[in-house]
Design an enzyme around this catalytic site. Sequence first.
Site, PDB file in Angstrom:
ATOM      1  N   SER A  66     -14.005   7.598  31.019  1.00  0.00           N
ATOM      2  CA  SER A  66     -13.689   7.937  29.638  1.00  0.00           C
ATOM      3  C   SER A  66     -14.205   9.314  29.207  1.00  0.00           C
ATOM      4  O   SER A  66     -13.853  10.315  29.792  1.00  0.00           O
ATOM      5  CB  SER A  66     -14.241   6.818  28.750  1.00  0.00           C
ATOM      6  OG  SER A  66     -13.895   7.009  27.423  1.00  0.00           O
ATOM      7  N   ASP A 286      -9.843   9.279  28.739  1.00  0.00           N
ATOM      8  CA  ASP A 286      -8.891   8.321  29.306  1.00  0.00           C
ATOM      9  C   ASP A 286      -7.881   7.843  28.264  1.00  0.00           C
ATOM     10  O   ASP A 286      -7.178   6.855  28.466  1.00  0.00           O
ATOM     11  CB  ASP A 286      -9.606   7.138  29.974  1.00  0.00           C
ATOM     12  CG  ASP A 286     -10.430   6.316  29.009  1.00  0.00           C
ATOM     13  OD1 ASP A 286     -10.781   6.838  27.934  1.00  0.00           O
ATOM     14  OD2 ASP A 286     -10.723   5.145  29.315  1.00  0.00           O
ATOM     15  N   ASP A 288      -8.019   6.426  25.244  1.00  0.00           N
ATOM     16  CA  ASP A 288      -8.050   5.194  24.451  1.00  0.00           C
ATOM     17  C   ASP A 288      -8.765   5.379  23.111  1.00  0.00           C
ATOM     18  O   ASP A 288      -9.031   4.416  22.410  1.00  0.00           O
ATOM     19  CB  ASP A 288      -8.623   4.008  25.253  1.00  0.00           C
ATOM     20  CG  ASP A 288     -10.063   4.201  25.668  1.00  0.00           C
ATOM     21  OD1 ASP A 288     -10.622   5.285  25.412  1.00  0.00           O
ATOM     22  OD2 ASP A 288     -10.633   3.262  26.263  1.00  0.00           O
ATOM     23  N   ARG A 505     -30.270  -0.483  16.135  1.00  0.00           N
ATOM     24  CA  ARG A 505     -29.896  -1.384  17.230  1.00  0.00           C
ATOM     25  C   ARG A 505     -30.112  -0.667  18.571  1.00  0.00           C
ATOM     26  O   ARG A 505     -29.998   0.566  18.657  1.00  0.00           O
ATOM     27  CB  ARG A 505     -28.436  -1.851  17.120  1.00  0.00           C
ATOM     28  CG  ARG A 505     -27.423  -0.742  17.186  1.00  0.00           C
ATOM     29  CD  ARG A 505     -25.997  -1.259  17.235  1.00  0.00           C
ATOM     30  NE  ARG A 505     -25.552  -1.548  18.576  1.00  0.00           N
ATOM     31  CZ  ARG A 505     -25.092  -0.646  19.442  1.00  0.00           C
ATOM     32  NH1 ARG A 505     -25.037   0.629  19.126  1.00  0.00           N
ATOM     33  NH2 ARG A 505     -24.682  -1.009  20.633  1.00  0.00           N
TER      34      ARG A 505
HETATM   35  C1  16G Z   1     -18.843   1.481  24.771  1.00  0.00           C
HETATM   36  C2  16G Z   1     -17.773   0.682  24.080  1.00  0.00           C
HETATM   37  C3  16G Z   1     -17.501   1.250  22.706  1.00  0.00           C
HETATM   38  C4  16G Z   1     -18.782   1.308  21.906  1.00  0.00           C
HETATM   39  C5  16G Z   1     -19.863   2.045  22.657  1.00  0.00           C
HETATM   40  C6  16G Z   1     -21.190   1.890  21.951  1.00  0.00           C
HETATM   41  C7  16G Z   1     -15.799  -0.395  25.040  1.00  0.00           C
HETATM   42  C8  16G Z   1     -14.569  -0.216  25.868  1.00  0.00           C
HETATM   43  N1  16G Z   1     -16.531   0.696  24.844  1.00  0.00           N
HETATM   44  O1  16G Z   1     -18.407   2.785  25.014  1.00  0.00           O
HETATM   45  O2  16G Z   1     -16.590   0.411  22.091  1.00  0.00           O
HETATM   46  O3  16G Z   1     -18.571   1.957  20.684  1.00  0.00           O
HETATM   47  O4  16G Z   1     -19.994   1.491  23.951  1.00  0.00           O
HETATM   48  O5  16G Z   1     -22.204   2.510  22.672  1.00  0.00           O
HETATM   49  O6  16G Z   1     -16.111  -1.473  24.591  1.00  0.00           O
HETATM   50  P1  16G Z   1     -23.727   2.227  22.356  1.00  0.00           P
HETATM   51  O7  16G Z   1     -24.017   0.766  22.605  1.00  0.00           O
HETATM   52  O8  16G Z   1     -24.461   3.141  23.269  1.00  0.00           O
HETATM   53  O9  16G Z   1     -23.975   2.584  20.919  1.00  0.00           O
HETATM   54 MG    MG Z   2     -12.184   6.080  26.459  1.00  0.00          MG
END
Ligand code: 16G
Ligand code: MG
Length: 542
Positions: A66, A286, A288, A505
């Site tokens: 990505s 990618d 998305d 978080r």
């Molecule tokens: C991943 C997730 C995205 C989320 C991000 C949060 C998918 C395909 N991708 O990239 O949706 O916003 O993690 O990252 O689910 P974090 O937990 O580091 O804040």
């Molecule tokens: Mg992506």
Amino acid sequence: MSSMQSIIDGSGKFPKPKDQSFQYGTAGFRMKASLLDSVVYRVALLASLRSRKLNGQTIGVMITASHNPPEDNGVKLVDPMGEMLEASWETYATTLANAASDEALGEAYETLSKDLNIDLSSPARAVFARDTRASGPHLVTALLEGFNAAGVKHTDYELLTTPQLHYVTRCVNTKGTPFDYGEPTEQGYYEKTAKAFKAALGGKKVNGSLTVDCANGVGGPKLHELVKYLAPASDGGIDLRIVNDDVVRPERLNHQCGADFVKTGQRAPPASHAAPLERCCSLDGDADRLIYYFIDKESGFHLLDGDRIATLAALFVGDLARNAGLGEKLKVGVVQTAYANGGSTSYITQDLKLPVTCTNTGVKHLHHAATKFDVGVYFEANGHGTVVFSELALKRINKYDPKSPAQASALDTLKALTQLINQTVGDALSDFLLVEVILAHKAWGLHEWDLTYSDLPNRLVRVEVPDRNIFKAVDAERKLENPPGAQAQIDALVGKYRSGRSFARASGTEDAVRVYAEAATRGEADELATLVGRLVIDVASQ
Ligand code: 16G
Ligand code: MG
């Protein structure tokens, strides 16, 4: 037919790096590409189990990282209907990836097949694709070795965007059923999308041009393909200016461009040369994720992020449902995460009068919650999202007999949207066409869209702590359950700021805690974020 010996022998060609542990996270496995050989081989084995468990349905495998830097890569599985891999299987992925030796892998594979009651002699099928990263072809050799060792029939779709692979997976599995999703080919994707775009426009005109920044990723060549199927602007189509579409020099991927660069840096990619008021959007590596933006001479840079796309889509779909005479029969709802700007949430609940569900971060959580509505609109603020129509909603839309020409026209547009929008996962290509359709129907530019509501000033900070796992968030990550007492202290800080809101978080993708804060003014939002960030460091070191 595969034998356990072939699994072990194949693994010998892609040994697991010692002292390296792997975890199937929110976006699959993702890290430096040089560490991924064994992981990809083992993901092929997991696809074998998953497909066999689901009676030989076809599983998708996508090789991509990505928006990560060019030297990274990753791999994830796609379930038969094009959804993310079922969460309970993430632990099996992790188990296989961490088996210490080739023999241990053979044993883990066999144990899993027994525990899950899987007949290893039954058929297994997979489709796979990769993005434009230089490491992709090499990782494909590991994947093929795994498929062959495990006896998985496979089809190589070569280069695709992640959402295209999700689309293909669903098409393959629904072919010839009443839920046929389309032709399981890249061409089928373009034909379906282009046809639906034309129908959704319904003769309305797209005003001006749209600059699309493709992050120098796979979205570039794929958008150039899609354009061949779209009518030119002079013939009721769209005038696209495609930038950052260099996939020849892999080091340029996501470099100073792409949706993540724009969202986190709050500025346009330098290479886009965006002129004032020009309509611009960025995909990620990618394709998305999607982010819109424009530059105003007086007020500077304006970002229209996932929250804005969600509100625009909810507004339009809600109006169409009402105008088609289906207002009572289609319950439209919006799904957000705690990162959604409070301004967007009040706009949806108070102005659009639509329900909002808040879920944990990660696409699979939002997608799941969205399927609870007849029409579920979900977007993360980072630009990943889509609109899902339930089976019942599709039935109602397709069977409804319009009572007036106005109803018929709204209904036609609604039907076209169900075809245009990728139902499997967020898809930057179909999402930007959706936005363009809505703006054309409303005769809006980005400025009018931007005026629908005001964002509360906000700040996101990243805090490093000795052990992020002590931070346990609950209530859709809006509150901390652990460390004890931390939430009460956050609440006390938040209470001092007008329209204040803040939460902390543990990141799912980095070794850090994220703190988000918003408040009535920029100064207050910054101050609140700083104070909560300090508090997190304090409680983490106690
Ligand atoms: C991943 C997730 C995205 C989320 C991000 C949060 C998918 C395909 N991708 O990239 O949706 O916003 O993690 O990252 O689910 P974090 O937990 O580091 O804040
Ligand atoms: Mg992506």
